[in-house]
Design an enzyme around this catalytic site. Structure first.
Site, PDB file in Angstrom:
ATOM      1  N   SER A 272       0.661  -1.110  -0.041  1.00  0.00           N
ATOM      2  CA  SER A 272       0.036   0.022   0.036  1.00  0.00           C
ATOM      3  C   SER A 272       0.836   1.361   0.161  1.00  0.00           C
ATOM      4  O   SER A 272       2.030   1.113   0.675  1.00  0.00           O
ATOM      5  CB  SER A 272      -1.016  -0.153   1.198  1.00  0.00           C
ATOM      6  OG  SER A 272      -0.625   1.017   2.050  1.00  0.00           O
ATOM      7  N   LYS A 273       0.276   2.345  -0.458  1.00  0.00           N
ATOM      8  CA  LYS A 273       1.176   3.678  -0.761  1.00  0.00           C
ATOM      9  C   LYS A 273       0.847   4.318   0.534  1.00  0.00           C
ATOM     10  O   LYS A 273       1.253   5.733   0.520  1.00  0.00           O
ATOM     11  CB  LYS A 273       0.682   4.231  -2.221  1.00  0.00           C
ATOM     12  CG  LYS A 273       1.497   3.683  -3.223  1.00  0.00           C
ATOM     13  CD  LYS A 273       1.970   4.681  -4.210  1.00  0.00           C
ATOM     14  CE  LYS A 273       2.926   4.039  -5.130  1.00  0.00           C
ATOM     15  NZ  LYS A 273       3.309   2.784  -5.212  1.00  0.00           N
ATOM     16  N   ARG A 274      -0.177   4.183   1.300  1.00  0.00           N
ATOM     17  CA  ARG A 274      -0.813   4.846   2.232  1.00  0.00           C
ATOM     18  C   ARG A 274       0.368   5.286   3.107  1.00  0.00           C
ATOM     19  O   ARG A 274       1.019   4.349   3.674  1.00  0.00           O
ATOM     20  CB  ARG A 274      -1.981   4.594   3.037  1.00  0.00           C
ATOM     21  CG  ARG A 274      -3.504   4.691   2.365  1.00  0.00           C
ATOM     22  CD  ARG A 274      -4.296   4.249   3.063  1.00  0.00           C
ATOM     23  NE  ARG A 274      -4.102   2.779   3.559  1.00  0.00           N
ATOM     24  CZ  ARG A 274      -4.808   2.170   4.475  1.00  0.00           C
ATOM     25  NH1 ARG A 274      -5.833   2.662   5.111  1.00  0.00           N
ATOM     26  NH2 ARG A 274      -4.456   0.876   4.682  1.00  0.00           N
TER      27      ARG A 274
END
Ligand code: GLU
Length: 503
Positions: A272-274
């Site tokens: 994930s890029k969060r």
């Protein structure tokens, strides 16, 4: 160069896009381990030629995070902490003889090499408009063809191009890719990679704003800085053939390449890029210890043989080997990280752990400068085995600092009642009062109290439950003996008196 060949030199080359990604930390670490293992040197280079992605303070962030994790580099930008200046940029100094290590400060160098390529005829000016390129791309997509530039401007003569530039036409400079044949290289992790040149795009080297693309700046700098091994994430593997052609066009020897496997979520999707899930600084803020993070990321995609899970950095250096890096993606398992961090917390000396925890307790408004240091140390000792992050020290400890507020019913154990509980607590209080302060220490207190309960023929639960709840005001908490020890005799007895009053 020594008789053993050139000194090993590696680099970590992040773009300052805001924070250091956990995958970036792994790349930096593997470069560091490889350099240390081979007595080579390690460079930090900032790749900031894409102004759209640049974030204010991004460079400082990377430097600080690497510093927190003790991944010290031999060359690269450093922060001049002593300087109290307004501009962030002037806070950055450099060490090493191959600077600047910040690409935006090296623009004339890239321009020089791109001009050399034009001279040699291995790069060309391209005047195609964005619309034209977009149209071409759509057409290729519709026909399910690989999307790449059609090479329309290759035929422009140099004189023609120069005239158009004089007339103010916008242009980029592209790398000429051979029409036939393949580009091949041996990746240290993935082995032989071969790609047909017809699939390689005519890479833009210099953008219309005069800035180099990542590809040009990266290759030029790796060469000029003497990088012998390029160790980076797998997402750059498709770019490597272009880099190889660029090295060849410039007449430079190739470094060795090692690409690191992708990081995956537990469901095997791409990580994930969060920010909250992947920013190293956020992990540090939550109270993951740098040593634990390093241990954790080191094992993402590589493992010294055996089942040992906790390693020192020195051990990692001793065992590290590019050839034993896995090819398949590495799953980022948060539970494992929590477990590992817990192990590092357990191994910390109390004084050190207390120092690390105090800022969290202060932030949560639980302690101030005036709070008794001994009390804090005792709490840390009690909680050391439970907490998985430093942040967790703030959970469920308020009652240590503040008299608890609870309902009288909480004091009553199972089949007991108010009256009986009151009687038992009153006799317990009398007994505890007789104990010297020296006996108010966890184990001794437990032994003495158990002996007394037996003698008085009092059921353990009937006495210890109200004692514990009187001290904590909580349904669940550490044992009454730990609590009494931490609170100290005077406070513990006072809380039992308060409980009796409540009943
Ligand atoms: N600037 C690239 C990045 O942000 C570096 C890739 C490389 O190491 O070549 O990851």
């Amino acid at each position: 160069m020594s008789i053993f060949g050139p000194k090993i030199k590696v680099r970590f080359a992040p773009s300052p896009t805001g924070f250091l990604h956990i995958g970036g930390l792994r790349t930096a670490l593997y470069n560091y381990l490889f350099a240390k293992k081979n007595k080579g040197s390690f460079i930090l280079r900032i790749e900031d030629t894409d102004s759209k992605r640049k974030v204010e303070g991004g460079v400082e962030n990377i430097i600080n995070t690497l510093h927190s994790c003790e991944l010290n580099y031999d060359e690269g930008p450093i922060l001049n902490q002593k300087l109290k200046v307004k501009s962030q940029k002037s806070k950055i100094k450099e060490k090493g003889n191959n600077g600047s290590y910040i690409q935006s400060e090296r623009l004339p160098i890239y321009k020089h090499y791109v001009e050399r390529l034009i001279e040699k005829g291995t790069a060309y000016y391209c005047f195609c408009s964005a619309e034209k390129l977009e149209e071409e791309k759509k057409k290729q997509q519709a026909e399910k063809l690989p999307t790449k530039y059609g090479g329309h401007c290759i035929k422009n003569t140099k004189e023609d191009a120069e005239k158009r530039i004089k007339n103010g036409e916008k242009y980029v400079i592209r790398l000429k890719i051979p029409e036939n044949g393949s580009t091949e290289f041996e990746d240290e992790v993935y082995g032989k990679i071969s790609i047909k040149n017809e699939f390689i795009d005519h890479q833009v080297l210099l953008k219309s704003d005069g800035f180099p693309t990542y590809h040009l700046a990266n290759v030029v700098d790796d060469h000029l800085m003497g990088v012998t091994h390029v160790i980076r994430g797998e997402e750059w593997l498709p770019s490597t053939p272009k880099h190889i052609l660029l090295y060849e066009a410039l007449g430079w020897p190739l470094p060795k390449f090692a690409h690191l496997p992708l990081l995956l979520n537990p469901d095997k999707s791409k990580l994930s890029k969060r920010q909250g899930d992947v920013a190293v600084e956020d992990y540090l803020k939550k109270g993951y210890l740098p040593e634990a993070l390093i241990n954790f990321v080191a094992l993402l995609g590589w493992n010294p043989k055996g089942d040992q899970e906790i390693y020192t950095l020195k051990e990692f250096i001793r065992y590290f080997d590019l050839k034993s890096i896995n090819k398949s993606g590495a799953v980022l398992n948060k539970e494992k990280l929590d477990w590992m961090n817990g192990e590092y917390i357990k191994a910390k000396p109390i004084k050190e752990l207390t120092e690390l925890c105090v800022p969290y307790l202060k932030d949560a408004g639980l302690v101030t400068k005036k709070t008794d240091k001994k009390l804090i140390e005792k709490i840390i000792k009690i909680e050391q085995g439970r907490i998985k992050t430093l942040q967790e020290i703030t959970e469920g400890v308020e009652f240590f600092f503040k008299k608890p507020d609870y309902v009288a019913e909480l004091l009553i154990w199972k089949k007991s009642d108010k009256k009986e509980t009151k009687t038992i607590l009153t006799t317990l209080l009398k007994f505890l009062e007789t104990l010297p302060k020296g006996k108010f220490e966890e184990e001794k207190l437990e032994k003495e109290t158990q002996r007394w309960l037996k003698k008085e023929n009092i059921n353990t639960g009937d006495a210890l439950w109200p004692m514990r709840t009187a001290l904590s005001g909580q349904k669940a908490s550490p044992s009454p003996f730990e609590l009494a020890w931490a609170l100290g005799k005077a406070e513990a007895l006072q809380r039992i008196k308060d409980a009796i009053k409540k009943l």
